[in-house]
Design a protein around this motif. Structure first.
Motif, PDB file in Angstrom:
ATOM      1  N   PHE A  18      10.645  -9.193 -24.978  1.00 51.12           N
ATOM      2  CA  PHE A  18      11.742  -9.824 -24.437  1.00 51.12           C
ATOM      3  C   PHE A  18      12.980  -9.304 -24.902  1.00 51.12           C
ATOM      4  O   PHE A  18      13.393  -9.560 -25.875  1.00 51.12           O
ATOM      5  CB  PHE A  18      11.527 -11.315 -24.295  1.00 51.12           C
ATOM      6  CG  PHE A  18      10.316 -11.666 -23.207  1.00 51.12           C
ATOM      7  CD1 PHE A  18      10.534 -12.259 -22.229  1.00 51.12           C
ATOM      8  CD2 PHE A  18       8.864 -11.493 -23.780  1.00 51.12           C
ATOM      9  CE1 PHE A  18       9.413 -12.931 -21.439  1.00 51.12           C
ATOM     10  CE2 PHE A  18       7.984 -12.045 -23.152  1.00 51.12           C
ATOM     11  CZ  PHE A  18       8.136 -12.808 -21.827  1.00 51.12           C
ATOM     12  N   VAL A  19      14.062  -9.215 -24.029  1.00 53.05           N
ATOM     13  CA  VAL A  19      15.265  -8.827 -24.304  1.00 53.05           C
ATOM     14  C   VAL A  19      16.422  -9.535 -23.535  1.00 53.05           C
ATOM     15  O   VAL A  19      16.139 -10.201 -22.412  1.00 53.05           O
ATOM     16  CB  VAL A  19      15.400  -7.255 -24.247  1.00 53.05           C
ATOM     17  CG1 VAL A  19      14.522  -6.570 -25.348  1.00 53.05           C
ATOM     18  CG2 VAL A  19      15.374  -6.716 -22.827  1.00 53.05           C
ATOM     19  N   LEU A  49      15.894 -14.841 -21.775  1.00 55.96           N
ATOM     20  CA  LEU A  49      15.405 -13.394 -21.934  1.00 55.96           C
ATOM     21  C   LEU A  49      14.478 -12.693 -20.706  1.00 55.96           C
ATOM     22  O   LEU A  49      13.931 -13.572 -20.540  1.00 55.96           O
ATOM     23  CB  LEU A  49      14.795 -12.952 -23.590  1.00 55.96           C
ATOM     24  CG  LEU A  49      15.687 -12.997 -24.748  1.00 55.96           C
ATOM     25  CD1 LEU A  49      16.467 -14.198 -24.750  1.00 55.96           C
ATOM     26  CD2 LEU A  49      14.789 -12.684 -25.855  1.00 55.96           C
ATOM     27  N   SER A  50      14.880 -11.631 -20.669  1.00 53.51           N
ATOM     28  CA  SER A  50      14.013 -10.698 -19.652  1.00 53.51           C
ATOM     29  C   SER A  50      12.719 -10.072 -20.078  1.00 53.51           C
ATOM     30  O   SER A  50      13.072  -9.362 -21.217  1.00 53.51           O
ATOM     31  CB  SER A  50      14.661  -9.954 -18.697  1.00 53.51           C
ATOM     32  OG  SER A  50      15.604 -10.835 -18.148  1.00 53.51           O
ATOM     33  N   PRO A  51      11.506 -10.073 -19.534  1.00 52.74           N
ATOM     34  CA  PRO A  51      10.449  -9.333 -20.075  1.00 52.74           C
ATOM     35  C   PRO A  51      10.717  -7.907 -20.025  1.00 52.74           C
ATOM     36  O   PRO A  51      11.187  -7.380 -18.948  1.00 52.74           O
ATOM     37  CB  PRO A  51       9.128  -9.766 -19.227  1.00 52.74           C
ATOM     38  CG  PRO A  51       9.889 -10.296 -18.140  1.00 52.74           C
ATOM     39  CD  PRO A  51      11.205 -10.936 -18.521  1.00 52.74           C
ATOM     40  N   VAL A  59       6.207 -13.789 -32.776  1.00 52.70           N
ATOM     41  CA  VAL A  59       6.389 -12.786 -33.935  1.00 52.70           C
ATOM     42  C   VAL A  59       7.677 -12.738 -34.525  1.00 52.70           C
ATOM     43  O   VAL A  59       8.167 -12.704 -35.662  1.00 52.70           O
ATOM     44  CB  VAL A  59       5.908 -11.261 -33.725  1.00 52.70           C
ATOM     45  CG1 VAL A  59       5.853 -10.470 -34.663  1.00 52.70           C
ATOM     46  CG2 VAL A  59       4.447 -11.401 -33.173  1.00 52.70           C
ATOM     47  N   ARG A  60       8.862 -12.679 -33.396  1.00 55.82           N
ATOM     48  CA  ARG A  60      10.129 -12.518 -33.897  1.00 55.82           C
ATOM     49  C   ARG A  60      11.094 -13.284 -32.723  1.00 55.82           C
ATOM     50  O   ARG A  60      10.843 -12.995 -31.564  1.00 55.82           O
ATOM     51  CB  ARG A  60      10.540 -11.086 -34.027  1.00 55.82           C
ATOM     52  CG  ARG A  60      12.220 -11.036 -34.317  1.00 55.82           C
ATOM     53  CD  ARG A  60      12.249  -9.566 -34.431  1.00 55.82           C
ATOM     54  NE  ARG A  60      13.857  -9.257 -35.119  1.00 55.82           N
ATOM     55  CZ  ARG A  60      14.840  -9.326 -34.138  1.00 55.82           C
ATOM     56  NH1 ARG A  60      14.872  -9.325 -32.961  1.00 55.82           N
ATOM     57  NH2 ARG A  60      16.238  -9.235 -34.870  1.00 55.82           N
ATOM     58  N   SER A  80      12.937 -10.727 -28.658  1.00 59.19           N
ATOM     59  CA  SER A  80      11.905 -11.421 -29.161  1.00 59.19           C
ATOM     60  C   SER A  80      10.596 -10.780 -28.776  1.00 59.19           C
ATOM     61  O   SER A  80      10.483 -10.031 -28.024  1.00 59.19           O
ATOM     62  CB  SER A  80      12.000 -12.856 -28.392  1.00 59.19           C
ATOM     63  OG  SER A  80      13.225 -13.334 -28.962  1.00 59.19           O
ATOM     64  N   VAL A  81       9.576 -10.830 -29.742  1.00 59.99           N
ATOM     65  CA  VAL A  81       8.246 -10.516 -29.634  1.00 59.99           C
ATOM     66  C   VAL A  81       7.162 -11.619 -29.821  1.00 59.99           C
ATOM     67  O   VAL A  81       7.331 -12.317 -30.295  1.00 59.99           O
ATOM     68  CB  VAL A  81       7.905  -9.490 -30.812  1.00 59.99           C
ATOM     69  CG1 VAL A  81       6.600  -8.767 -30.456  1.00 59.99           C
ATOM     70  CG2 VAL A  81       9.043  -8.236 -30.555  1.00 59.99           C
TER      71      VAL A  81
END
Length: 261
Positions: free
Chosen positions: A101-102, A49-51, A74-75, A81-82
């Motif tokens: 992050f996505v 994932l990318s920030p 967190v997730r 993702s968090v």
């Protein structure tokens, strides 16, 4: 030369580069941001994932005599993702961060408005570790800060040493560390720097390429001692993202940056 050294396997201790210009016994906000980025990045290693966003709240001054970081997911989802992180000193949180992050994907169809304002041209042959190079108004890139203690629009360009001794500084750490410099380019005027930021938010469309990164002040608005500053982050290939800081007046401890050469 690095911002921090690691002791007792976990605690980070500030080296001279990490000391705040506001106080010789405190860690600068830029270094605190970098330490939090390191903690977050450790949680997301090999995730693919990318920030996308990173926000730091500078809750309380961080002393220079050592601190630890902690982080938690967190997730963790298939597309987003968090991650949260905190700087802990004497059992209390001194700074905290939230990051998103996505998964990167293709651009959607169609055309969008984008600013056509040109970016500053990065200084040539200046990618060496050191304090930020500054340009202001019609004054070119230099570290003679007397030239830049003015009301002109400012940009900064910096090449960083390692965040932690013995580790390579990652592009994410570099971007987050630089994001706190938004306060410098937005809040440095004719009498020095009179605002101290309480937070910093970095929104990234990509990670910076190369060892150096820049910031261009875009806006600064203040009233009754409260300020918001925004800046564009860039590298030699173009825009990397955008940064925002909120700040409060700190006139009693105004920093005369014109005395730093």
């Amino acid at each position: 030369m690095a911002f921090f050294t690691v002791r007792d396997d976990t605690s980070l201790h500030a080296e001279p580069l990490a000391i705040s210009p506001w106080s010789a016994t405190q860690v600068g906000g830029y270094a605190v941001c970098g330490a939090l980025a390191r903690a977050v990045e450790a949680e997301m290693a090999d995730s693919g994932l990318s920030p996308l966003r990173f926000t730091v709240d500078l809750v309380k001054p961080v002393r220079s005599d050592g601190f630890t970081t902690r982080s938690s997911v967190v997730r963790r989802g298939p597309r987003m993702s968090v991650v949260d992180a905190a700087v802990v000193q004497d059992g209390e949180v001194r700074a905290r961060a939230t990051s998103v992050f996505v998964v990167p994907s293709d651009e959607p169809p169609g055309e969008l408005w984008q600013s056509a304002e040109p970016l500053p041209t990065p200084p040539e042959g200046a990618d060496v570790v050191g304090p930020p190079l500054i340009t202001s108004g019609h004054n070119g890139w230099s570290r003679d800060y007397r030239m830049h203690q003015n009301a002109g629009r400012k940009s900064a360009w910096q090449t960083f040493p390692p965040l932690v001794a013995g580790e390579d500084m990652t592009p994410f750490q570099r971007a987050v560390t630089m994001s706190e410099t938004t306060s410098l380019v937005c809040h440095w005027g004719t009498e020095g720097a009179g605002f101290i930021n309480t937070d910093a938010t970095l929104a990234l469309v990509r990670l910076p390429i190369g060892g150096s990164v820049g910031l261009r002040a875009d806006s600064q608005t203040s009233s009754a001692g409260l300020s918001v500053g925004t800046a564009t982050m860039f590298d030699r290939h173009g825009v990397v993202g955008h940064c925002t800081v909120t700040a409060i007046a700190n006139a009693r401890r105004q920093v005369d940056l014109g005395g730093i050469i």
